[in-house]
Design a protein around this motif. Structure first.
Motif, PDB file in Angstrom:
ATOM      1  N   PRO A  19       4.974   2.300 -38.314  1.00 53.57           N
ATOM      2  CA  PRO A  19       6.112   1.793 -39.102  1.00 53.57           C
ATOM      3  C   PRO A  19       5.828   1.893 -40.605  1.00 53.57           C
ATOM      4  O   PRO A  19       4.689   1.797 -41.040  1.00 53.57           O
ATOM      5  CB  PRO A  19       6.237   0.337 -38.641  1.00 53.57           C
ATOM      6  CG  PRO A  19       4.897  -0.030 -38.105  1.00 53.57           C
ATOM      7  CD  PRO A  19       4.292   1.223 -37.566  1.00 53.57           C
ATOM      8  N   TRP A  20       6.892   2.083 -41.396  1.00 49.99           N
ATOM      9  CA  TRP A  20       6.787   2.095 -42.844  1.00 49.99           C
ATOM     10  C   TRP A  20       8.172   1.845 -43.436  1.00 49.99           C
ATOM     11  O   TRP A  20       9.178   1.822 -42.712  1.00 49.99           O
ATOM     12  CB  TRP A  20       6.196   3.395 -43.386  1.00 49.99           C
ATOM     13  CG  TRP A  20       6.710   4.671 -42.781  1.00 49.99           C
ATOM     14  CD1 TRP A  20       6.148   5.380 -41.761  1.00 49.99           C
ATOM     15  CD2 TRP A  20       7.904   5.394 -43.156  1.00 49.99           C
ATOM     16  NE1 TRP A  20       6.903   6.494 -41.466  1.00 49.99           N
ATOM     17  CE2 TRP A  20       7.976   6.534 -42.316  1.00 49.99           C
ATOM     18  CE3 TRP A  20       8.893   5.209 -44.109  1.00 49.99           C
ATOM     19  CZ2 TRP A  20       9.018   7.465 -42.395  1.00 49.99           C
ATOM     20  CZ3 TRP A  20       9.928   6.133 -44.203  1.00 49.99           C
ATOM     21  CH2 TRP A  20       9.985   7.239 -43.354  1.00 49.99           C
ATOM     22  N   THR A  21       8.233   1.672 -44.733  1.00 45.03           N
ATOM     23  CA  THR A  21       9.507   1.466 -45.425  1.00 45.03           C
ATOM     24  C   THR A  21       9.699   2.556 -46.475  1.00 45.03           C
ATOM     25  O   THR A  21       8.743   3.230 -46.889  1.00 45.03           O
ATOM     26  CB  THR A  21       9.553   0.086 -46.100  1.00 45.03           C
ATOM     27  OG1 THR A  21       8.455  -0.026 -47.020  1.00 45.03           O
ATOM     28  CG2 THR A  21       9.479  -1.034 -45.066  1.00 45.03           C
ATOM     29  N   SER A  22      10.935   2.719 -46.928  1.00 45.14           N
ATOM     30  CA  SER A  22      11.249   3.787 -47.877  1.00 45.14           C
ATOM     31  C   SER A  22      10.502   3.648 -49.191  1.00 45.14           C
ATOM     32  O   SER A  22      10.191   4.652 -49.839  1.00 45.14           O
ATOM     33  CB  SER A  22      12.754   3.812 -48.152  1.00 45.14           C
ATOM     34  OG  SER A  22      13.469   4.181 -47.002  1.00 45.14           O
ATOM     35  N   THR A  39      16.187   1.335 -44.623  1.00 43.30           N
ATOM     36  CA  THR A  39      14.981   1.612 -45.401  1.00 43.30           C
ATOM     37  C   THR A  39      13.708   1.338 -44.607  1.00 43.30           C
ATOM     38  O   THR A  39      12.612   1.448 -45.150  1.00 43.30           O
ATOM     39  CB  THR A  39      14.962   0.757 -46.679  1.00 43.30           C
ATOM     40  OG1 THR A  39      15.043  -0.635 -46.323  1.00 43.30           O
ATOM     41  CG2 THR A  39      16.137   1.110 -47.584  1.00 43.30           C
ATOM     42  N   THR A  40      13.845   0.986 -43.335  1.00 39.61           N
ATOM     43  CA  THR A  40      12.678   0.688 -42.499  1.00 39.61           C
ATOM     44  C   THR A  40      12.601   1.671 -41.345  1.00 39.61           C
ATOM     45  O   THR A  40      13.579   1.860 -40.606  1.00 39.61           O
ATOM     46  CB  THR A  40      12.757  -0.738 -41.935  1.00 39.61           C
ATOM     47  OG1 THR A  40      12.785  -1.673 -43.020  1.00 39.61           O
ATOM     48  CG2 THR A  40      11.549  -1.042 -41.046  1.00 39.61           C
ATOM     49  N   TYR A  41      11.448   2.328 -41.221  1.00 36.52           N
ATOM     50  CA  TYR A  41      11.223   3.245 -40.100  1.00 36.52           C
ATOM     51  C   TYR A  41      10.407   2.542 -39.019  1.00 36.52           C
ATOM     52  O   TYR A  41       9.344   1.972 -39.294  1.00 36.52           O
ATOM     53  CB  TYR A  41      10.480   4.497 -40.555  1.00 36.52           C
ATOM     54  CG  TYR A  41      10.062   5.374 -39.393  1.00 36.52           C
ATOM     55  CD1 TYR A  41      10.998   6.158 -38.720  1.00 36.52           C
ATOM     56  CD2 TYR A  41       8.745   5.393 -38.949  1.00 36.52           C
ATOM     57  CE1 TYR A  41      10.622   6.946 -37.632  1.00 36.52           C
ATOM     58  CE2 TYR A  41       8.364   6.186 -37.874  1.00 36.52           C
ATOM     59  CZ  TYR A  41       9.307   6.951 -37.217  1.00 36.52           C
ATOM     60  OH  TYR A  41       8.941   7.713 -36.141  1.00 36.52           O
ATOM     61  N   THR A  42      10.914   2.571 -37.794  1.00 42.48           N
ATOM     62  CA  THR A  42      10.219   1.992 -36.649  1.00 42.48           C
ATOM     63  C   THR A  42      10.018   3.081 -35.614  1.00 42.48           C
ATOM     64  O   THR A  42      10.993   3.670 -35.131  1.00 42.48           O
ATOM     65  CB  THR A  42      11.030   0.837 -36.033  1.00 42.48           C
ATOM     66  OG1 THR A  42      11.281  -0.158 -37.034  1.00 42.48           O
ATOM     67  CG2 THR A  42      10.273   0.211 -34.864  1.00 42.48           C
TER      68      THR A  42
END
Length: 426
Positions: free
Chosen positions: A101-104, A409-412
């Motif tokens: 996981p990460w955010t923009s 804006t959040t990648y899961t």
């Protein structure tokens, strides 16, 4: 699968560059060999983009890229075309981790080992193996990158297969008895390279076919063919002697680049042709088994004519997603030629559906698909067709959920047990 886009082709693509001097092709390269697509139009200088910290790649447009679903998006090279010094970017190689996981604002970028051939840096195209563990880089030669060890094997032994010189049955090409010859023995692709996840064979548009003209001697014809590379044998093949392999570019705007993807579900290639006439279908289908091209009659929310788009397969190739680019019909002084609209194509029904637009335009961006997520990054956020306005897209990666039709804006990452078979793209 997708391209293994960029981006994301047929006649003169930015993917085909030989050894460069200060980011530009050497003066001795014949004009017919030089890139002339929208990939490398020279814009007037505007402001330099903001430097990026740490392992994040600096802003760029038309980078080479490939992705392995649920694993990594790889990017290299590209064009720094909005700064005071127009140049190519040839010394960087990065990945974006799609397994965590990460955010923009804090994406999981990593700077990787860059190839250095010692012969001057080159641009080219990526292909990725069906097990997603090896990247192949085609720049006239073939180079291998080991994903696990972060190492390069440069200029590997490869076999170039070229059918005999042929006599064309097209009167328009009846120049010097209709003979058509290939562009040397370069192991290269025009743009996107698509990998078959079952066989591992890579497909892409080969170099444009050269024909004999009594006035101009050898010149570029309006034809290109599907070339292949088989990692199992290191065999690169460019089949010029079979009309079924060729796309006649004079019917679809000679001199442009096209986005190519592979649908594992349909076992076919799909090319979205850049800069088609408004109202004319830009989607072509290539049957790998019969080696036949078909211009598709699509319905629904058909995308407008454009160039510089991102095109990728999703959900095992049952869907194709298209995003961004620049309008090819906008007036030259229109500063809003860069696009942010998004479309999903259903392979079974040939229906386009317009989805929620991206937060900002991406002309010449890179993209990846992982589960329900579509990620797009880079390119130009503003672009005029007369090159008066060029603005870098400096946003972090934008994340689109194709299932819920929402941007965030959040990648899961997709849970391991719910993952479909991986496919790749460039």
């Amino acid at each position: 699968m997708h391209f293994s886009m960029s981006a994301a082709a047929i006649v003169v693509a930015a993917a085909f560059l030989t050894a460069s001097v200060n980011g530009q092709p050497p003066s001795w390269i014949p004009p017919s060999w030089r890139p002339t697509s929208t990939h490398i139009q020279r814009p007037r200088p505007t402001a330099d983009p903001t430097p990026t910290p740490g392992d994040a790649p600096p802003p760029r447009a038309f980078a080479n890229f490939a992705f392995s679903e649920h694993q990594k998006l790889f990017i290299s090279n590209g064009w720094f075309g909005w700064a005071s010094n127009w140049k190519g970017i040839y010394n960087e190689f990065h990945s974006l981790d799609l397994s965590v996981p990460w955010t923009s604002d804090k994406p999981a970028w990593e700077k990787l080992a860059y190839r250095s051939t010692g012969e001057g840096e080159t641009a080219g195209q990526f292909g990725i193996s069906k097990d997603n563990m090896t990247l192949y880089f085609f720049d006239g030669k073939v180079h291998k990158y080991n994903v696990k060890t972060n190492t390069w094997d440069l200029n590997i032994d490869s076999v170039f297969t070229r059918p005999p010189k042929n006599i064309s049955d097209d009167p328009a090409l009846d120049l010097h008895k209709g003979k058509m010859y290939p562009h040397g023995d370069m192991r290269s692709f025009k743009a996107d390279v698509a990998t078959d996840p079952e066989t591992g064979v890579m497909y892409g548009f080969g170099e444009s076919i050269q024909v004999w003209d009594e006035v101009y001697r050898w010149r570029t014809s309006p034809y290109a063919s599907i070339a292949t590379f088989d990692p199992a044998t290191n065999n690169y093949t460019r089949p010029y002697d079979n009309d079924a392999h060729r796309v006649k570019l004079s019917d679809i705007r000679s001199g442009v680049v096209n986005s190519l993807v592979l649908s594992a579900a349909a076992k076919k290639l799909y090319a979205f042709m850049w800069e088609m006439d408004d109202g004319e279908s830009a989607l072509f289908e290539y049957n790998i088994l019969s080696m036949k091209w078909t211009q598709l009659n699509t319905t629904g929310d058909i995308p407008s004519p454009r160039a510089g788009l991102c095109f990728a397969p999703a959900y095992g190739g049952t869907k194709l997603i298209l995003a961004g680019g620049r309008s090819s019909t906008a007036p030259d002084d229109d500063t809003n030629a860069a696009l942010n609209d998004v479309y999903l194509y259903d392979v079974a029904t040939s229906v386009w559906t317009k989805m929620a637009s991206a937060p900002s335009p991406h002309h010449g961006g890179v993209c990846a698909v992982s589960g329900d997520s579509f990620i797009i990054w880079g390119g130009y956020s503003a672009y005029s067709n007369n090159n008066e306005v060029i603005v870098a897209n400096e946003d972090g990666p934008a994340i689109f959920n194709m299932s819920s039709n929402t941007w965030g804006t959040t990648y899961t990452p997709t849970p391991v047990g719910a993952r479909s078979p991986s496919f790749v793209s460039q």
